[in-house]
Design a protein around this motif. Structure first.
Motif, PDB file in Angstrom:
ATOM      1  N   GLY A  76       9.561  15.135  -7.355  1.00 21.36           N
ATOM      2  CA  GLY A  76       8.383  16.265  -7.793  1.00 21.36           C
ATOM      3  C   GLY A  76       7.069  15.375  -8.589  1.00 21.36           C
ATOM      4  N   THR A  77       7.232  14.210  -9.021  1.00 17.14           N
ATOM      5  CA  THR A  77       6.048  13.440  -9.588  1.00 17.14           C
ATOM      6  C   THR A  77       5.238  13.198  -8.542  1.00 17.14           C
ATOM      7  OG1 THR A  77       7.437  13.222 -11.613  1.00 17.14           O
ATOM      8  CG2 THR A  77       5.352  11.995 -11.422  1.00 17.14           C
ATOM      9  N   ALA A  78       5.876  12.817  -7.466  1.00 12.72           N
ATOM     10  CA  ALA A  78       5.174  11.989  -6.470  1.00 12.72           C
ATOM     11  C   ALA A  78       4.155  13.257  -5.746  1.00 12.72           C
ATOM     12  CB  ALA A  78       6.130  11.303  -5.416  1.00 12.72           C
ATOM     13  N   VAL A  79       5.082  14.234  -5.600  1.00  8.79           N
ATOM     14  CA  VAL A  79       4.241  15.347  -4.895  1.00  8.79           C
ATOM     15  C   VAL A  79       3.083  15.923  -5.760  1.00  8.79           C
ATOM     16  CG1 VAL A  79       4.454  17.885  -4.313  1.00  8.79           C
ATOM     17  CG2 VAL A  79       6.165  16.281  -3.745  1.00  8.79           C
ATOM     18  N   ALA A  80       3.177  15.907  -7.077  1.00 13.19           N
ATOM     19  CA  ALA A  80       2.038  16.356  -7.872  1.00 13.19           C
ATOM     20  C   ALA A  80       0.951  15.278  -8.125  1.00 13.19           C
ATOM     21  CB  ALA A  80       2.907  16.714  -9.380  1.00 13.19           C
ATOM     22  N   THR A  81       1.640  13.962  -8.262  1.00 12.03           N
ATOM     23  CA  THR A  81       0.670  13.057  -8.273  1.00 12.03           C
ATOM     24  C   THR A  81      -0.332  12.706  -7.364  1.00 12.03           C
ATOM     25  OG1 THR A  81       2.044  11.733  -9.826  1.00 12.03           O
ATOM     26  CG2 THR A  81       0.284  10.460  -8.810  1.00 12.03           C
ATOM     27  N   VAL A  97       0.794   7.569 -14.550  1.00 13.32           N
ATOM     28  CA  VAL A  97       2.274   7.544 -14.189  1.00 13.32           C
ATOM     29  C   VAL A  97       2.576   6.278 -13.731  1.00 13.32           C
ATOM     30  CG1 VAL A  97       2.227  10.066 -13.726  1.00 13.32           C
ATOM     31  CG2 VAL A  97       1.728   8.585 -11.955  1.00 13.32           C
ATOM     32  N   ALA A  98       3.766   6.057 -13.383  1.00 10.65           N
ATOM     33  CA  ALA A  98       4.537   4.875 -12.995  1.00 10.65           C
ATOM     34  C   ALA A  98       5.415   4.883 -11.868  1.00 10.65           C
ATOM     35  CB  ALA A  98       5.100   4.074 -14.319  1.00 10.65           C
ATOM     36  N   LYS A  99       5.697   3.751 -11.296  1.00 10.17           N
ATOM     37  CA  LYS A  99       6.339   3.811 -10.103  1.00 10.17           C
ATOM     38  C   LYS A  99       7.676   2.916 -10.253  1.00 10.17           C
ATOM     39  CE  LYS A  99       3.219   4.409  -6.147  1.00 10.17           C
ATOM     40  NZ  LYS A  99       2.631   4.052  -4.949  1.00 10.17           N
ATOM     41  N   LEU A 100       8.848   3.414 -10.452  1.00  8.21           N
ATOM     42  CA  LEU A 100      10.181   2.412 -10.375  1.00  8.21           C
ATOM     43  C   LEU A 100      10.154   2.189  -8.645  1.00  8.21           C
ATOM     44  CD1 LEU A 100      12.787   4.962 -12.038  1.00  8.21           C
ATOM     45  CD2 LEU A 100      11.702   3.033 -13.029  1.00  8.21           C
ATOM     46  N   SER A 101       9.737   1.019  -8.595  1.00  4.57           N
ATOM     47  CA  SER A 101       9.504   0.495  -7.420  1.00  4.57           C
ATOM     48  C   SER A 101       9.357  -1.128  -7.526  1.00  4.57           C
ATOM     49  CB  SER A 101       8.299   0.779  -6.410  1.00  4.57           C
ATOM     50  OG  SER A 101       7.134   0.499  -7.053  1.00  4.57           O
TER      51      SER A 101
END
Length: 302
Positions: A281-286, A205-209
């Motif tokens: 949601g993706t952060a919680v799952a990851t 997965v990847a961060k928009l950061s």
């Protein structure tokens, strides 16, 4: 819609204990200071949970960040997880990680990161000894954050292919050279191809950061970030992207609130469900964040 907003990438440091030798006091005066949990502006910007990420390469910082996350100040700052550092070449790495996770605040440890971007060799991530250390992180049930330069991005794809059972989180989209646009139209060509190859690996997965500090610090607009964000959305999809402020580093180019406003603009074409995935949601799952105690709210989006 009801959703949880997660800032999946920020830092804390007190330089007397953990020096930040990379900070240039002249060109980086905005961050030439200490930043503690009490300074984190997440709560005042409707962010429900945050993930604090290592900034120095020591076990001691990881221990301290875990303690901060579990402290009253950390809870008030809504710190839900820590991406710590680990010595990938420590022969006792598996035991060290197990001890951290089994400690009194070990439930806050949600990932591991090392400073790959500081390695001069673009093929550093191809080394068997590096693979062995990262595989140990994966075997411990933790994702590995990849903080890399754009020229190291191709090796990330090879790494993810070699270790399919390890989960990876690409930080800052591998720092695309946004400041070169529009003067150098082809500046993103190699980055686009390498990001697409990495996104083909389902364990990433990847961060928009970190995008504002890859653009021109004093003159960027949301439009300047869009080429990178749109390509990431295309190749990863919303359900494999996370948002992170990269605070306080973002202060070199942007206030905390301005970054979140720009992020909202970058995601404005998504459906409500897609936006909810990227925003939290993706952060919680990851990272396996415990969010049962968080207050979810109804948010109106443009």
């Amino acid at each position: 819609m009801s959703d949880v907003v997660v800032d999946a990438h920020h830092h804390l440091w007190v330089r007397a204990r953990h020096p930040q030798d990379w900070i240039d006091p002249t060109t980086m005066a905005a961050i030439d200071a200490d930043f503690t949990a009490a300074d984190l502006p997440a709560a005042s910007h409707d962010v429900d949970a945050t993930v604090v990420v290592q900034s120095v390469s020591t076990w001691a910082e990881t221990d301290d960040l875990l303690d901060v996350a579990a402290s009253p100040e950390g809870r008030a700052a809504r710190i839900a997880g820590v991406v710590g550092w680990a010595d990938l070449f420590d022969p006792a790495l598996e035991d060290r990680l197990a001890a951290l996770r089994e400690g009194p605040v070990g439930d806050r440890l949600v990932g591991i990161r090392t400073m790959v971007q500081a390695e001069p060799d673009p093929g550093y991530l191809d080394r068997p000894d590096v693979h062995a250390g990262i595989a140990a992180v994966g075997a411990a049930g933790l994702p590995f954050d990849l903080v890399v330069r754009a020229d190291q991005l191709a090796s990330c794809g090879r790494l993810a292919a070699a270790l399919p059972d390890t989960r990876f989180v690409l930080d800052h989209l591998a720092k695309p050279p946004l400041a070169a646009l529009p003067d150098v139209p082809a500046a993103l060509d190699a980055w686009r191809a390498d990001l697409a190859a990495l996104a083909a690996r389902p364990n990433v997965v990847a961060k928009l950061s970190g995008l504002v500090t890859e653009a021109r610090w004093d003159s960027w607009t949301t439009a300047d970030l869009r080429p990178a964000a749109d390509h990431a959305l295309e190749v990863f999809g919303p359900d494999r992207l996370l948002l992170g402020s990269d605070w306080p580093v973002c202060l070199l180019a942007s206030g905390y609130g301005r970054w979140w406003a720009a992020a909202d603009e970058l995601l404005e074409s998504l459906s409500d469900d897609e936006r909810a995935a990227v925003r939290g949601g993706t952060a919680v799952a990851t990272y396996g964040l415990a969010v049962d105690h968080l207050t979810t709210r109804t948010k109106e989006h443009p």
